[in-house]
Design a protein around this motif. Sequence first.
Motif, short mmCIF file in Angstrom:
data_model
loop_
_atom_site.label_atom_id
_atom_site.label_comp_id
_atom_site.label_asym_id
_atom_site.label_seq_id
_atom_site.Cartn_x
_atom_site.Cartn_y
_atom_site.Cartn_z
N TYR A 7 0.84 -1.20 0.00
CA TYR A 7 0.00 0.00 0.00
C TYR A 7 0.88 1.25 0.00
O TYR A 7 0.67 2.17 -0.80
N ASP A 8 1.87 1.30 0.88
CA ASP A 8 2.79 2.44 0.95
C ASP A 8 3.63 2.56 -0.32
O ASP A 8 3.80 3.65 -0.87
N GLU A 9 4.15 1.43 -0.78
CA GLU A 9 5.06 1.43 -1.93
C GLU A 9 4.41 1.95 -3.21
O GLU A 9 5.09 2.54 -4.04
N VAL A 10 3.11 1.72 -3.37
CA VAL A 10 2.45 2.12 -4.61
C VAL A 10 1.78 3.50 -4.53
O VAL A 10 1.16 3.93 -5.48
N GLY A 11 1.90 4.15 -3.39
CA GLY A 11 1.36 5.51 -3.30
C GLY A 11 0.17 5.68 -2.38
O GLY A 11 -0.43 6.75 -2.33
N GLY A 12 -0.20 4.63 -1.66
CA GLY A 12 -1.24 4.75 -0.65
C GLY A 12 -2.63 5.05 -1.19
O GLY A 12 -2.99 4.64 -2.30
N HIS A 13 -3.38 5.77 -0.39
CA HIS A 13 -4.80 6.04 -0.63
C HIS A 13 -5.08 6.55 -2.05
O HIS A 13 -5.99 6.04 -2.72
N GLU A 14 -4.34 7.52 -2.50
CA GLU A 14 -4.62 8.12 -3.81
C GLU A 14 -4.50 7.10 -4.94
O GLU A 14 -5.27 7.15 -5.91
N THR A 15 -3.56 6.19 -4.84
CA THR A 15 -3.41 5.16 -5.86
C THR A 15 -4.64 4.26 -5.91
O THR A 15 -5.14 3.94 -7.00
N PHE A 16 -5.16 3.88 -4.76
CA PHE A 16 -6.33 3.01 -4.73
C PHE A 16 -7.60 3.75 -5.13
O PHE A 16 -8.49 3.16 -5.75
N VAL A 17 -7.67 5.04 -4.84
CA VAL A 17 -8.79 5.85 -5.33
C VAL A 17 -8.80 5.84 -6.85
O VAL A 17 -9.83 5.60 -7.49
N THR A 18 -7.63 6.08 -7.44
CA THR A 18 -7.51 6.10 -8.90
C THR A 18 -7.87 4.74 -9.49
O THR A 18 -8.64 4.64 -10.45
N ARG A 48 -16.59 0.48 -1.09
CA ARG A 48 -16.33 -0.84 -0.49
C ARG A 48 -15.10 -1.49 -1.11
O ARG A 48 -14.26 -2.04 -0.40
N LEU A 49 -15.01 -1.47 -2.44
CA LEU A 49 -13.86 -2.09 -3.10
C LEU A 49 -12.57 -1.37 -2.72
O LEU A 49 -11.57 -2.02 -2.42
N ARG A 50 -12.59 -0.06 -2.70
CA ARG A 50 -11.38 0.68 -2.33
C ARG A 50 -10.95 0.33 -0.91
O ARG A 50 -9.78 0.03 -0.66
N ASP A 101 0.71 3.07 -13.68
CA ASP A 101 2.15 3.16 -13.98
C ASP A 101 2.98 2.72 -12.77
O ASP A 101 3.85 3.44 -12.29
N LEU A 102 2.68 1.52 -12.28
CA LEU A 102 3.38 0.98 -11.11
C LEU A 102 4.76 0.44 -11.49
O LEU A 102 4.98 0.04 -12.63
#
Length: 127
Positions: A7-18, A48-50, A101-102
């Motif tokens: 979660y931290d490595e990929v950018g956290g909350h904003e990455t999962f929102v996107t 829910r999914l996020r 773009d991970l």
Amino acid sequence: MTGRTFYDEVGGHETFVTLVKEFYRGVAGDPELRALYPEEDLGPAEVRLRMFLEQYWGGPTTYSEQRGHPRLRMRHVPFKVTPSQRDRWLKHMMAAVDTLDLPPANDLLIRDYFTRAAHSLVNSFDE
């Protein structure tokens, strides 16, 4: 050990929102897949999914705090999930992952997870 999660490595909350926003953009434009979502507004499903994905990948535990144990298969039993639906779901999820773009290792890991999860949720072969 740094204690950093995926979660931290990929950018956290904003990455999962996107990720989830892009996924549901695809779902909204796919009538066959959209039919699996009983709510008129996809917003609650998006939240829910996020929350689920954030928790799964080492972020906040909000999903369990609000909804209890994920019980992924059990929560999907009421819906007829066919191989065709699985493939549609994966198409939209992989397109959403494309927007992130991970780093290659993270990209591979998340795609593998989604592929395995989608295959595990098929509960009907009656198209």
